[in-house]
Design an enzyme around this catalytic site. Structure first.
Site, PDB file in Angstrom:
ATOM      1  N   HIS A  24       0.846  -1.204   0.000  1.00  0.00           N
ATOM      2  CA  HIS A  24       0.000   0.000   0.000  1.00  0.00           C
ATOM      3  C   HIS A  24       0.876   1.247   0.000  1.00  0.00           C
ATOM      4  O   HIS A  24       0.642   2.187  -0.771  1.00  0.00           O
ATOM      5  CB  HIS A  24      -0.907  -0.017   1.230  1.00  0.00           C
ATOM      6  CG  HIS A  24      -1.725   1.224   1.406  1.00  0.00           C
ATOM      7  ND1 HIS A  24      -3.053   1.313   1.030  1.00  0.00           N
ATOM      8  CD2 HIS A  24      -1.411   2.460   1.920  1.00  0.00           C
ATOM      9  CE1 HIS A  24      -3.508   2.526   1.299  1.00  0.00           C
ATOM     10  NE2 HIS A  24      -2.530   3.240   1.847  1.00  0.00           N
ATOM     11  N   GLU A  25       1.891   1.241   0.862  1.00  0.00           N
ATOM     12  CA  GLU A  25       2.775   2.408   0.935  1.00  0.00           C
ATOM     13  C   GLU A  25       3.642   2.533  -0.315  1.00  0.00           C
ATOM     14  O   GLU A  25       3.980   3.650  -0.729  1.00  0.00           O
ATOM     15  CB  GLU A  25       3.651   2.325   2.185  1.00  0.00           C
ATOM     16  CG  GLU A  25       2.874   2.343   3.496  1.00  0.00           C
ATOM     17  CD  GLU A  25       1.931   3.530   3.615  1.00  0.00           C
ATOM     18  OE1 GLU A  25       2.264   4.618   3.101  1.00  0.00           O
ATOM     19  OE2 GLU A  25       0.844   3.368   4.204  1.00  0.00           O
ATOM     20  N   HIS A  28       1.917   4.581  -2.791  1.00  0.00           N
ATOM     21  CA  HIS A  28       2.112   6.028  -2.617  1.00  0.00           C
ATOM     22  C   HIS A  28       3.517   6.444  -3.045  1.00  0.00           C
ATOM     23  O   HIS A  28       3.717   7.496  -3.653  1.00  0.00           O
ATOM     24  CB  HIS A  28       1.912   6.421  -1.146  1.00  0.00           C
ATOM     25  CG  HIS A  28       0.518   6.266  -0.638  1.00  0.00           C
ATOM     26  ND1 HIS A  28      -0.582   6.789  -1.273  1.00  0.00           N
ATOM     27  CD2 HIS A  28       0.051   5.642   0.486  1.00  0.00           C
ATOM     28  CE1 HIS A  28      -1.671   6.487  -0.573  1.00  0.00           C
ATOM     29  NE2 HIS A  28      -1.320   5.801   0.492  1.00  0.00           N
TER      30      HIS A  28
END
Length: 448
Positions: A24-25, A28
């Protein structure tokens, strides 16, 4: 052995959660770096740093509490306007109460900003780049959900009621009442038994119309619609083709929809009707689905998750009533990380589930978890990703309106001013998480 299998299931889910958060990170991180934004930190977990290393401009590391993750991006919030810094006007009610809190948070968030970062700060990026960066994380979870669920339904298959007979009841009494294990002389023979059907037989056509192996509800639909009327069946048993005729017995049964689920009225009462009944049940098999079925399966799961989120306050009330009262937990209600781990452990430790089915169930659980992370992070409230997206879109709307009316020097939307609301949301999330963990320990959802 059961304890070890249970712990193995829990460990599997812990690893899945860690990987899901890490990726998920990454969702980003990649667009942030692609757009030239400096990212000082990429961290999995919170609290004290266990280990880390630096590559380029970014420090990568693992922290003591693996309950989430984050990347720090320079310039997340604009500096305080000069007019406010100079105190040229009397501070309003908001600034009197929360001004110092906001200023401290702004200073802490922008402490890594250097003079060389000018022009590559987050709030200075075009709106679409900010939106892409913030949606990158949830998008990765959505992609993982698609992949995991796709592997399950195309590789392992979906439990499907087939036209292969699993059980034939000798008489109507035992067919309609599972507690009636013996038939008496007065009992009427069940039509399927009288017609000679046996467990393992596969029905291939009804009234001359071929039915696919997974079309059990097409078959039962014909049976239900013809009580007391002769129906011809073709079936295979022992490798031999057979023909038989039967007359469905008239009985009262729930009205079912096209998917085989009971239909209810506006009061939630299940509708019933006089229908045909023959006294046989279907064998459930895992049947692989085409790739084209993946979007609809994922879409249905997202609708279910979205419904839970939309009614989250009521769902949490239900969880509290179950946790501290006598009510049972809703198996489709929200669970914590502890609950997800416990479910994974129960699946892996269950002796009645084949190894392949265990793997499919665990992968499906992992896929559902990622879909939940995707949907939850889209909630338009800070500190969630959806809150940052809404802030960027609102600024885009302000700039569009200003451009239409010929206005210049539109100030960036300062989402740091929503910090008090952010704290309320964060506190609510902690409260909900604590309640769910308590309920998952002392009043867990039972799936068996």
């Amino acid at each position: 052995m059961n304890v070890l299998m249970f712990l193995g299931g829990v460990l599997f889910m812990v690893v899945v959660i860690a990987i899901s958060i890490a990726l998920h990170e990454v969702g980003h991180l990649i667009p942030a770096k692609k757009f030239g934004l400096r990212v000082p930190q990429y961290m999995i977990g919170f609290g004290k740093t266990i280990f880390s290393f630096k590559r380029g401009e970014t420090e990568y590391g693992l922290k003591a509490l693996p309950l989430g993750g984050y990347i720090s991006m320079v310039g997340m919030y604009p500096p305080r306007p000069v007019a406010e810094a100079g105190q040229q006007k009397k501070p309003g009610f908001f600034n009197k109460i929360f001004g110092q809190m906001v200023d401290d948070a702004r200073s802490q968030a922008n402490e890594n900003v250097e003079s060389s970062d000018e022009g590559r700060l987050f709030y200075q990026l075009p709106i679409y780049k900010r939106v892409i960066i913030m949606l990158g994380g949830p998008f990765v979870n959505l992609l993982l959900g698609f992949l995991l669920i796709g592997v399950v339904i195309t590789g392992f298959g979906v439990p499907t009621t087939t036209t292969t007979v699993s059980e034939v009841y000798q008489c109507i009494a035992s067919a309609e009442n599972v507690d009636a294990t013996e038939c008496t002389a007065k009992d009427t023979e069940a039509p399927a038994y009288a017609a000679g059907l046996l467990p393992g037989d596969t029905i291939t056509s009804v009234n001359g119309t071929a039915v696919a192996n997974e079309a059990w509800y097409e078959l039962t639909g014909v049976i239900r619609d013809h009580p007391g009327q002769s129906i011809s069946l073709a079936y295979t048993g022992g490798g031999v083709e057979h023909q038989t005729t039967l007359k469905p017995h008239l009985t009262e049964r729930p009205v079912l929809d096209d998917q085989g689920y009971p239909v209810t009225d506006e009061n939630g009462t299940t509708k019933t009707a006089q229908v045909g009944f023959v006294g046989m049940s279907s064998q459930v098999e895992n049947i692989a689905q085409p790739v084209t079925e993946v979007p609809s399966v994922v879409g249905n799961q997202l609708l279910t998750i979205g419904n839970v989120i939309l009614h989250l306050p009521q769902r949490m009330v239900d969880v509290a009533q179950a946790a501290f009262g006598t009510e049972e937990r809703d198996p489709n209600g929200p669970v914590s990380i502890v609950g997800v781990g416990r479910i994974a452990g129960e699946i892996n430790a269950h002796e009645g589930i084949a190894v392949g089915d265990k793997v499919a169930s665990l992968l499906s659980l992992a896929g559902g978890l990622n879909l939940a992370l995707f949907a939850f992070n889209l909630i338009p409230l800070l500190p969630l990703d959806g809150g940052h997206v809404i802030g960027a879109l609102y600024e885009g709307l302000k700039r569009t309106v200003a451009r239409i009316f010929g206005r210049k020097n539109v100030a960036p939307v300062d989402t740091i001013k929503l910090l008090p609301l952010t704290y309320v949301v964060a506190a609510a999330m902690l409260l909900m998480g604590g309640l769910l963990i308590y309920a998952d320990i002392f009043k867990p959802i039972s799936i068996f």
